[in-house]
Design an enzyme around this catalytic site. Sequence first.
Site, PDB file in Angstrom:
ATOM      1  N   HIS A 138       0.821  -1.215   0.000  1.00  0.00           N
ATOM      2  CA  HIS A 138       0.000   0.000   0.000  1.00  0.00           C
ATOM      3  C   HIS A 138       0.854   1.264   0.000  1.00  0.00           C
ATOM      4  CE1 HIS A 138      -3.720   1.918  -0.079  1.00  0.00           C
ATOM      5  NE2 HIS A 138      -4.307   1.436   1.005  1.00  0.00           N
ATOM      6  N   ASP A 182      -2.023   2.299  -4.660  1.00  0.00           N
ATOM      7  CA  ASP A 182      -3.267   2.762  -4.039  1.00  0.00           C
ATOM      8  C   ASP A 182      -4.379   1.756  -4.294  1.00  0.00           C
ATOM      9  OD1 ASP A 182      -2.045   5.097  -3.166  1.00  0.00           O
ATOM     10  OD2 ASP A 182      -2.529   6.166  -5.028  1.00  0.00           O
TER      11      ASP A 182
END
Length: 437
Positions: free
Chosen positions: A409, A413
């Site tokens: 992450h 995204d």
Amino acid sequence: MGRYLFRLPDIGEGVAEAEIVGWHIVPGDVVGEDQSLVDVMTDKATVDMTSPVDGTVTAIHGEIGGMVPVGTVLIELEVEGAGNAEAAPVRAGLAPAAPLEATPEPGTLTAAPPAEPAPRPLPTSPPGSARPPGAAGKTAFATRAAGEDPLAAPATRRRAHELGIPLQYVSGTGPAGRITPDDLDAYIARCSDNSAARDACYIQGEGGEDIRIIGMRRKIAEKMQDTKRRVPHIAYVEECDLTELEALRLDLNANRRGSQPKLTLLPFFLRALVRVLPDFPQINARFDDEAGLLQTSVAVHCGIATQTLAGLMVPVIRHVESLDIWQIADEVSRVSEAARDGTATREQLSGSTITVTSLGPLGGIVTTPIINAPEVAIIGPNKLVERPVVQGSFITVRKMMNLSSSFDHRIVDGYDAALFVQQFRRMLEHPAFIFMD
């Protein structure tokens, strides 16, 4: 007669210490030049140490799972001539390993296999890792861990299911604790018409065993722990209709030429990745978080997570973008076999830019795979099942699969992860796109 001290040599590549993962000799053994003595594991590879001289083993130093620095005396030998003991005293700090007759503490490995092996052998190093066939002292024995799925061939599982026998109660004596047909017969014999024997099959269990995690299993544990601590994972799961793809696969297999391999779904997944990844360069990449550098790659070097007796390994298929579907199938078979039989080199087990991990028919409904750092993404196909699906005003049976995936992450995204998986799904649901320019 002289005394020869065998020290852990400088293995190279900056290695300062190694882990002892398997002894092939015990005090009293007569060894010849180039005979296997001990297996050690570094961060790079498992190495088989051989004897530089002929002689008789008088002492061994270090226990299985212990870390020893380069230059440490591992073995003392009595040899013809002067030896080398006077010029090189034994480094202090390592107690001699226990002799063969000594009783080991629970969970430790002895210098040779026990006379009566317990049900579950646990390899101390990857199968086939640079050692001669039949070498002694390579296996530890352990019971099956609580909740662990027993290993057995499909035919054995089917027979046990037909007889109503839960395999978790059957002791396995095959490789890695695999339950053999003889093991099942032995269990049936114990639980036959004799009521006392039948009752004995359901007595309350007591005790257990402490298993020391060493070798490849420890390396895997350390890497998984480090990855989960450092990498914030985002998981994404999507449902795919693979009815058309499965029909194509079956047709290609039915009409393949003799030299062409049988196709599984995995080569199609890899070809679909090749088509989608150019639009998502940040996903086909490696992230050096210490340097703050994302290294994207035009080439697709795909890791194939492979279960072996020594643990999970990830051999790499390089330049998947340059291979057709049949060549990919050949490469999947080749690298997986190399990992399972222990012949995969360090180069074959490193350098991947994205990994695919599949449990095949055991794939379950959803998985949350751990990223193979420093990569930033991993794809996990789940089990292919037939189930009813609503299409317009009708209910029809389709072949469905959930596609699980995890992303770093810090780099990917949620929106980009979802968009990537949706495009990947489109390729799989309409397989003509896989082969179109």
